[in-house]
Write a protein that holds these residues in place. Sequence first.
Motif, mmCIF file in Angstrom:
data_model
loop_
_atom_site.group_PDB
_atom_site.id
_atom_site.type_symbol
_atom_site.label_atom_id
_atom_site.label_comp_id
_atom_site.label_asym_id
_atom_site.label_seq_id
_atom_site.Cartn_x
_atom_site.Cartn_y
_atom_site.Cartn_z
ATOM 1 N N VAL A 1 45.088 45.596 30.635
ATOM 2 C CA VAL A 1 44.281 45.023 31.713
ATOM 3 C C VAL A 1 42.816 45.299 31.395
ATOM 4 C CG1 VAL A 1 43.713 45.157 34.178
ATOM 5 C CG2 VAL A 1 46.099 45.351 33.429
ATOM 6 N N TYR A 2 41.975 44.290 31.602
ATOM 7 C CA TYR A 2 40.552 44.399 31.296
ATOM 8 C C TYR A 2 39.766 44.018 32.537
ATOM 9 C CZ TYR A 2 42.814 43.925 26.760
ATOM 10 O OH TYR A 2 43.657 44.076 25.700
ATOM 11 N N THR A 3 38.760 44.816 32.875
ATOM 12 C CA THR A 3 37.967 44.506 34.054
ATOM 13 C C THR A 3 36.624 45.205 34.021
ATOM 14 O OG1 THR A 3 37.880 44.567 36.472
ATOM 15 C CG2 THR A 3 39.038 46.371 35.402
ATOM 16 N N SER A 4 35.647 44.579 34.639
ATOM 17 C CA SER A 4 34.370 45.232 34.886
ATOM 18 C C SER A 4 34.570 46.358 35.902
ATOM 19 C CB SER A 4 33.363 44.215 35.422
ATOM 20 O OG SER A 4 33.206 43.131 34.531
ATOM 21 N N THR B 1 37.495 54.604 39.268
ATOM 22 C CA THR B 1 38.067 54.296 40.579
ATOM 23 C C THR B 1 37.876 52.843 41.000
ATOM 24 O OG1 THR B 1 36.084 55.024 41.800
ATOM 25 C CG2 THR B 1 37.795 56.679 41.360
ATOM 26 N N VAL B 2 36.795 52.187 40.554
ATOM 27 C CA VAL B 2 36.607 50.775 40.915
ATOM 28 C C VAL B 2 37.697 49.893 40.299
ATOM 29 C CG1 VAL B 2 35.107 48.763 40.599
ATOM 30 C CG2 VAL B 2 34.167 50.879 41.521
ATOM 31 N N PRO B 3 38.034 50.030 39.011
ATOM 32 C CA PRO B 3 39.158 49.247 38.492
ATOM 33 C C PRO B 3 40.463 49.488 39.245
ATOM 34 C CG PRO B 3 37.870 50.105 36.678
ATOM 35 C CD PRO B 3 37.327 50.746 37.928
ATOM 36 N N LEU B 4 40.728 50.742 39.615
ATOM 37 C CA LEU B 4 41.935 51.016 40.387
ATOM 38 C C LEU B 4 41.901 50.299 41.724
ATOM 39 C CD1 LEU B 4 42.481 54.829 39.670
ATOM 40 C CD2 LEU B 4 43.929 52.940 38.902
ATOM 41 N N SER B 5 40.753 50.314 42.396
ATOM 42 C CA SER B 5 40.643 49.626 43.680
ATOM 43 C C SER B 5 40.802 48.121 43.527
ATOM 44 C CB SER B 5 39.281 49.938 44.329
ATOM 45 O OG SER B 5 39.185 51.285 44.716
ATOM 46 N N LEU B 6 40.219 47.559 42.477
ATOM 47 C CA LEU B 6 40.318 46.119 42.271
ATOM 48 C C LEU B 6 41.754 45.680 42.032
ATOM 49 C CD1 LEU B 6 37.175 45.429 40.060
ATOM 50 C CD2 LEU B 6 37.657 44.405 42.297
ATOM 51 N N MET B 7 42.504 46.469 41.286
ATOM 52 C CA MET B 7 43.862 46.078 40.915
ATOM 53 C C MET B 7 44.910 46.557 41.921
ATOM 54 S SD MET B 7 43.868 44.211 38.201
ATOM 55 C CE MET B 7 45.583 44.313 37.721
ATOM 56 N N CYS B 8 44.606 47.584 42.667
ATOM 57 C CA CYS B 8 45.590 48.159 43.596
ATOM 58 C C CYS B 8 45.260 47.883 45.053
ATOM 59 C CB CYS B 8 45.693 49.670 43.398
ATOM 60 S SG CYS B 8 46.030 50.184 41.712
ATOM 61 N N THR C 1 37.866 49.014 30.528
ATOM 62 C CA THR C 1 36.955 48.683 31.632
ATOM 63 C C THR C 1 35.496 48.720 31.185
ATOM 64 O OG1 THR C 1 36.603 50.907 32.523
ATOM 65 C CG2 THR C 1 38.637 49.791 33.152
ATOM 66 N N GLY C 2 34.626 48.185 32.037
ATOM 67 C CA GLY C 2 33.197 48.136 31.752
ATOM 68 C C GLY C 2 32.733 46.710 31.518
ATOM 69 N N GLY C 3 31.422 46.550 31.272
ATOM 70 C CA GLY C 3 30.908 45.211 30.993
ATOM 71 C C GLY C 3 31.064 44.265 32.189
ATOM 72 N N MET C 4 30.872 42.977 32.070
ATOM 73 C CA MET C 4 30.510 42.311 30.825
ATOM 74 C C MET C 4 28.983 42.361 30.632
ATOM 75 S SD MET C 4 33.405 39.296 30.611
ATOM 76 C CE MET C 4 33.437 39.260 28.787
ATOM 77 N N SER C 5 28.362 41.234 30.286
ATOM 78 C CA SER C 5 26.930 41.260 30.011
ATOM 79 C C SER C 5 26.152 41.735 31.231
ATOM 80 C CB SER C 5 26.444 39.882 29.565
ATOM 81 O OG SER C 5 26.588 38.920 30.590
ATOM 82 N N HIS C 6 25.265 42.671 31.024
ATOM 83 C CA HIS C 6 24.328 43.104 32.057
ATOM 84 C C HIS C 6 23.318 44.077 31.473
ATOM 85 C CE1 HIS C 6 27.381 46.293 32.184
ATOM 86 N NE2 HIS C 6 26.671 47.018 33.024
ATOM 87 N N SER D 1 26.100 41.889 41.867
ATOM 88 C CA SER D 1 25.064 42.901 41.728
ATOM 89 C C SER D 1 24.365 42.772 40.366
ATOM 90 C CB SER D 1 25.646 44.307 41.889
ATOM 91 O OG SER D 1 24.637 45.284 41.845
ATOM 92 N N ASN D 2 23.940 41.535 40.055
ATOM 93 C CA ASN D 2 23.245 41.244 38.793
ATOM 94 C C ASN D 2 24.087 41.550 37.560
ATOM 95 O OD1 ASN D 2 20.816 40.324 40.004
ATOM 96 N ND2 ASN D 2 20.197 42.442 40.359
ATOM 97 N N THR D 3 25.383 41.433 37.702
ATOM 98 C CA THR D 3 26.300 41.754 36.621
ATOM 99 C C THR D 3 27.351 40.655 36.497
ATOM 100 O OG1 THR D 3 26.002 44.116 37.047
ATOM 101 C CG2 THR D 3 27.905 43.496 35.749
ATOM 102 N N ALA D 4 27.757 40.373 35.279
ATOM 103 C CA ALA D 4 28.869 39.446 35.058
ATOM 104 C C ALA D 4 30.182 40.209 35.191
ATOM 105 C CB ALA D 4 28.770 38.816 33.674
ATOM 106 N N VAL D 5 31.120 39.647 35.935
ATOM 107 C CA VAL D 5 32.424 40.272 36.134
ATOM 108 C C VAL D 5 33.466 39.520 35.321
ATOM 109 C CG1 VAL D 5 34.273 40.698 37.801
ATOM 110 C CG2 VAL D 5 31.903 41.190 38.414
ATOM 111 N N GLY D 6 34.156 40.237 34.459
ATOM 112 C CA GLY D 6 35.242 39.661 33.676
ATOM 113 C C GLY D 6 36.534 40.396 33.929
ATOM 114 N N HIS D 7 37.650 39.658 33.830
ATOM 115 C CA HIS D 7 38.965 40.250 34.102
ATOM 116 C C HIS D 7 39.998 39.491 33.282
ATOM 117 C CE1 HIS D 7 42.489 41.738 36.019
ATOM 118 N NE2 HIS D 7 42.659 40.712 36.853
ATOM 119 N N LEU D 8 40.887 40.242 32.642
ATOM 120 C CA LEU D 8 41.904 39.656 31.777
ATOM 121 C C LEU D 8 43.157 40.514 31.842
ATOM 122 C CD1 LEU D 8 42.205 37.382 29.526
ATOM 123 C CD2 LEU D 8 41.561 39.161 27.887
#
Length: 288
Positions: free
Chosen positions: A8-11, A128-135, A192-197, A276-283
């Motif tokens: 799983v990949y996520t900002s 914790t943010v990836p966990l919150s996004l997915m759970c 986790t992390g990214g994308m462009s920012h 928040s001025n950030t690109a969000v990617g998820h795969l």
Amino acid sequence: MARITASVYTSHVPAIGAALDLGKTQEPYWQPVFQGYEFGQQWLKDNKPDVIFLVYNDHATAFSLDMIPTFAIGTAAEYQPADEGWGPRPVPKVIGHPELSAHIAQSVIQQDFDLTIVNKMDVDHGLTVPLSLMCGQQDPVKGAWPCPVIPFAVNVVQYPVPSGRRCYNLGKAIAKAVASYDEDLNVQIWGTGGMSHQLQGPRAGLINKEFDNAFLDKLINDPDAAADISHIDYVREAGSEGIELVMWLIARGAMADAAGGAKPKAVRRFYHVPASNTAVGHLILENT
């Protein structure tokens, strides 16, 4: 034996955590972001792992600029949410898996990767943010994350940082370590992390949709090419914080095709700007 079934990949944008914690998920600005993770939340319920190996970067909470390990694996039984200056996030503590953590550390170090062993640390929004996004949002007292989590911190804050190729090869070593663990465990690896920012300087607010989507294409279809992206290309094309994408390559290197197996199946791809001025990617990729 244990096996890695999916990646799983996520900002891990900190403002996403704040939006969750302050009940802003249905506001027009944030609603598209959280709708993009509804599929992933249902997918995780349908494909619940026994352990999540979560690759993230610490933001000067567990590690200060006095001491910055390149790769650090958490081996504790539990981890508290970190206070990042405005109090800990109102989320449950993270339960670890010390036995599998210790086994992975032993195996990966014997494969010539130097890891820092961390027996006690707090975990910040990078985890914790990836966990919150997915759970989904969990009650900090009565709630719980769906399974144990092994935190794996990567230095992408202070140069020199590891190369994409090094991270990709580390993912291969982690997959080999998991496969040698003598217990039937379903393990997912998250990058986790990214994308462009970029968060500072004249280019603050930079977002490069073309680069981000090309990176997602490579990650799915040609991870070797993604592993060859240089540091200067990340900084030039994706901003100073775009270097966080090397952590996605650890998860990608742990998939079966990196060791000669079948190509994984992409079951979810999502991209949105801005957050928040950030690109969000998820795969989400599943081993087949």
